[in-house]
Design an enzyme around this catalytic site. Structure first.
Site, short mmCIF file in Angstrom:
data_model
loop_
_atom_site.label_atom_id
_atom_site.label_comp_id
_atom_site.label_asym_id
_atom_site.label_seq_id
_atom_site.Cartn_x
_atom_site.Cartn_y
_atom_site.Cartn_z
N CYS A 1 -42.82 -21.91 58.09
CA CYS A 1 -42.90 -22.73 59.30
C CYS A 1 -43.79 -23.96 59.07
O CYS A 1 -43.51 -25.04 59.58
CB CYS A 1 -43.38 -21.92 60.49
SG CYS A 1 -44.64 -20.71 60.14
N ASN B 1 -49.97 -14.05 54.54
CA ASN B 1 -48.57 -14.39 54.24
C ASN B 1 -48.41 -15.51 53.22
O ASN B 1 -47.31 -15.75 52.75
CB ASN B 1 -47.82 -14.75 55.52
CG ASN B 1 -48.46 -15.92 56.24
OD1 ASN B 1 -49.61 -15.84 56.64
ND2 ASN B 1 -47.73 -17.00 56.38
#
Ligand code: PLP
Length: 377
Positions: free
Chosen positions: A319, A139
């Protein structure tokens, strides 16, 4: 606005939203209820699960719906017996890393291009290894891992274990959250026993995902209650989201090849028009991921300056970025602290067009030039 952060979130597609709507208002029934309208909802839910399963070459009964990829990744690790051990790629998303750490998992190294070090994998598999977790697409850098090759290594080890009378299971799990958009996923071809999907990265709703579970994998329930999702994840089904998820998957499949070509051409445009950068993710990458390093500059500052110009990019996983942590992924591929501090992740998607790519390149060049001037470079 020019939104270049599709790896963090994708907007819900209008056809997806349209498909979901009736299940909030008209067809709101609990699928477990006994009357006819509820049975229709139960049938629609199963059909939606069936089409998600079909998209990855699986059966409806192999799919467990979860509240997103974090939960699906965590569920995969309940396959571990008390005395079993696990391996995970050092560049995995935290939802794999942190649960693997709970099970004393060992990290498998990557090469400097971000691809798994197969020699390290082979030396780390022991007779107690039960689970190996390797994301299909990373990611942060968009690197695609050779899952079929990994599965072939695992097959050989399983044959050797059988010959030696060792009955311990050995499963391959893959987090395919970022892959569903642009890769034609087939669980049999990839050789995975467990596979995580995430609706939120494929123009579906947030907070819904799935775990594919092959017949070989024995999992312990994540939640206990009404016995939904083959008893592995009890709780009333999130019908609208699963209907939306199925629609999103169907649309992604339809546009797979066209989108890949489009993003590959945008990647070329961006890389030829940008100035003064070092390209971090060069090979084996998904076409919509561009990771750039502006050595000596502070990427956090660049993000805020770009935001002022309505260009939205990120430094890595959303995050991790929000907690101000240094990327473990960029570290694992051997970048220096200075390179990590100057790295930006740009991910294209359906919120973009070609004109925006030219415009983004121009704005990024201006912001970088001004920043260099400010620092006297
Ligand atoms: N795995 C990968 C590769 C991701 O990119 C993400 C989301 O950023 C997740 C897992 C976690 O997904 P969610 O926050 O939807 O549970």
């Amino acid at each position: 606005m020019i939104y270049l952060d599709h790896a963090a979130a994708t907007p819900v597609g209008s056809r997806v939203l349209e498909a979901m709507e009736p299940y909030f208002l008209r067809d709101f029934f609990n699928p477990s209820a006994a009357y006819l309208p509820a049975k229709k909802v139960a049938a629609d839910y199963e059909k939606a699960k069936g089409s998600i399963a079909h998209a990855i070459g699986a059966k409806t009964s192999d799919i467990i719906i979860t509240a997103g990829a974090t939960e699906a990744n965590n569920l995969a690790f309940t396959s571990l017996a008390l005395d079993g051990s696990c391996l995970y790629l050092t560049i995995e998303h935290d939802s794999v890393r942190k649960i693997a750490e709970q099970h004393n998992g060992q990290g498998i190294k990557v090469l400097s291009n971000g691809v798994i070090d197969l020699d390290d994998l082979k030396t780390k598999i022991t007779d107690s290894t039960e689970l190996i977790s390797v994301a299909l697409v990373n990611n942060e850098i968009g690197v695609i891992q050779p899952l079929a090759e990994i599965a072939a290594i695992i097959r050989e080890i399983k044959i050797d274990r059988l010959k030696r009378g060792i009955k311990k299971q050995l499963l391959l799990h893959s987090d395919a959250s970022q892959a569903l958009n642009l890769l034609d996923i087939n669980v049999a071809r990839l050789g995975t026993d467990l596979l995580t999907l995430n609706a939120a990265k494929v123009y579906g709703p947030k907070g819904v995902g799935a775990l594919y579970v092959s017949h070989d994998a024995r999992l312990k329930p994540l939640t206990y209650g009404g016995g939904q999702e083959n008893g592995l994840r009890s709780g009333t089904e999130n019908v609208p989201s699963v209907i939306g998820f199925a629609k999103a998957v169907e649309l992604a499949k339809e546009h797979l090849n066209g989108n890949r070509k489009k993003y590959a051409s945008w990647r070329k445009i961006l890389l030829s028009e940008l100035q003064g950068y070092e390209l971090i993710n060069k090979k084996h990458v998904l076409d919509n991921f561009v990771v750039l390093c502006y050595n000596g500059l502070d990427a956090e500052r660049l993000i805020y300056l770009l935001e002022d110009r309505e260009v939205y990019v990120s430094t890595g996983a959303a995050c991790a970025a929000s907690k101000g942590q240094k990327s473990h992924v960029l570290k694992a591929i051997g970048l220096s602290d200075e390179q990590i501090a100057g790295s930006l992740r740009l991910t294209f998607g359906e919120a973009n067009n070609e004109e925006q790519i030219h415009e983004a390149a121009q704005i990024i060049n201006e912001v970088v030039t001004n920043e260099k001037r400010r620092l006297g470079r």
